[in-house]
Scaffold this active site. Structure first.
Site, PDB file in Angstrom:
ATOM      1  N   GLY A  43       0.780  -1.244   0.000  1.00  0.00           N
ATOM      2  CA  GLY A  43       0.000   0.000   0.000  1.00  0.00           C
ATOM      3  C   GLY A  43       0.804   1.281   0.000  1.00  0.00           C
ATOM      4  O   GLY A  43       0.320   2.324  -0.453  1.00  0.00           O
ATOM      5  N   ASP A  99       0.867   3.624   4.423  1.00  0.00           N
ATOM      6  CA  ASP A  99      -0.203   4.326   3.703  1.00  0.00           C
ATOM      7  C   ASP A  99      -1.274   4.857   4.649  1.00  0.00           C
ATOM      8  O   ASP A  99      -1.684   6.004   4.568  1.00  0.00           O
ATOM      9  CB  ASP A  99      -0.839   3.412   2.635  1.00  0.00           C
ATOM     10  N   ASP A 102      -4.933   2.670  10.608  1.00  0.00           N
ATOM     11  CA  ASP A 102      -6.353   2.341  10.749  1.00  0.00           C
ATOM     12  C   ASP A 102      -6.588   1.794  12.165  1.00  0.00           C
ATOM     13  O   ASP A 102      -6.674   2.571  13.107  1.00  0.00           O
ATOM     14  CB  ASP A 102      -6.701   1.341   9.639  1.00  0.00           C
ATOM     15  N   LYS A 130      -6.974   7.237  10.254  1.00  0.00           N
ATOM     16  CA  LYS A 130      -8.410   7.082  10.526  1.00  0.00           C
ATOM     17  C   LYS A 130      -8.575   6.925  12.026  1.00  0.00           C
ATOM     18  O   LYS A 130      -8.688   5.794  12.526  1.00  0.00           O
ATOM     19  CB  LYS A 130      -8.906   5.786   9.859  1.00  0.00           C
ATOM     20  N   ASP A 160      -5.626  -0.428  -1.782  1.00  0.00           N
ATOM     21  CA  ASP A 160      -6.419  -1.339  -2.608  1.00  0.00           C
ATOM     22  C   ASP A 160      -7.707  -1.777  -1.938  1.00  0.00           C
ATOM     23  O   ASP A 160      -7.861  -1.697  -0.722  1.00  0.00           O
ATOM     24  CB  ASP A 160      -5.606  -2.605  -2.900  1.00  0.00           C
TER      25      ASP A 160
END
Ligand code: IMP
Ligand code: MG
Length: 181
Positions: A43, A99, A102, A130, A160
């Protein structure tokens, strides 16, 4: 591909600006250090490639891969290292280039594994963050983040869904019907 995108979150220009801002800070913070950038595959390839070109101080690069996602948008909670760096890292100041932050489990695991090998330092840099999705047990703080984004599944610029959309040059929110059908 673009038809599967609900909304563009970061345009190519937005990303360019964020990358340059992060690189400027790295140029300053690491000027007297021995920087080794570690790209988390797959990523982070777009981010890594742009970031390293914007870094103007000497540095080396290496790669790691970790897996926690399958063909789903939810993390499995278990992180496995599937490709490891090749350097002996004791003399290096590591900066892990990711990337997206999360649940945070991937970067927490990689940081722990690399710290155990006694490098001079280990820090993390993520283009996207996030915060609403962070796992309760994750305590890691990132040294650099580009943009905080809402709790939505995003693709493009390396990110992706089921290995697709990585080659879109912007970051967009994937239409939920693409992954719920
Ligand atoms: P974490 O361990 O939950 O922080 O997740 C890290 C990895 O999950 C990232 O490196 C991405 O590969 C993947 N991931 C998390 N959120 C997204 C998303 O919105 N789109 C695509 N991949 C994501
Ligand atoms: Mg990833």
């Amino acid at each position: 591909m673009i038809n599967d995108v609900k909304e563009i979150l970061l345009s190519e220009e937005d990303i360019d600006k964020l990358v340059k801002e992060i690189a400027d800070k790295i140029n300053e913070d690491y000027k007297d250090k021995n920087l080794l950038l570690i790209c988390v595959l797959k990523g982070s390839v777009c981010f890594m490639s742009d970031l390293m070109k914007a870094i103007k101080i000497p540095c080396k690069i290496d790669f790691m891969a970790a897996k926690s996602y399958g063909a789903s948008t939810e993390t499995s909670g278990v992180v496995n290292i599937t490709y490891d760096i090749k350097y002996d890292i004791q003399d290096y100041d590591l900066l892990i280039v990711e990337d997206i932050f999360d649940s945070g489990r991937t970067l927490e695991k990689l940081t722990k594994v690399l710290k155990a090998r006694n490098p001079k330092s280990v820090e993390c840099c993520s283009l996207l963050d996030k915060p609403d999705r962070r796992a309760k047990e994750v305590e890691l703080q990132l040294k650099y983040t580009g943009a905080k984004i809402p709790d939505a599944f995003v693709v493009g610029y390396g990110l992706d869904y089921d290995e697709k959309y990585r080659n879109m040059p912007f970051v967009g929110i994937l239409k939920p019907e693409v992954y719920t059908k």
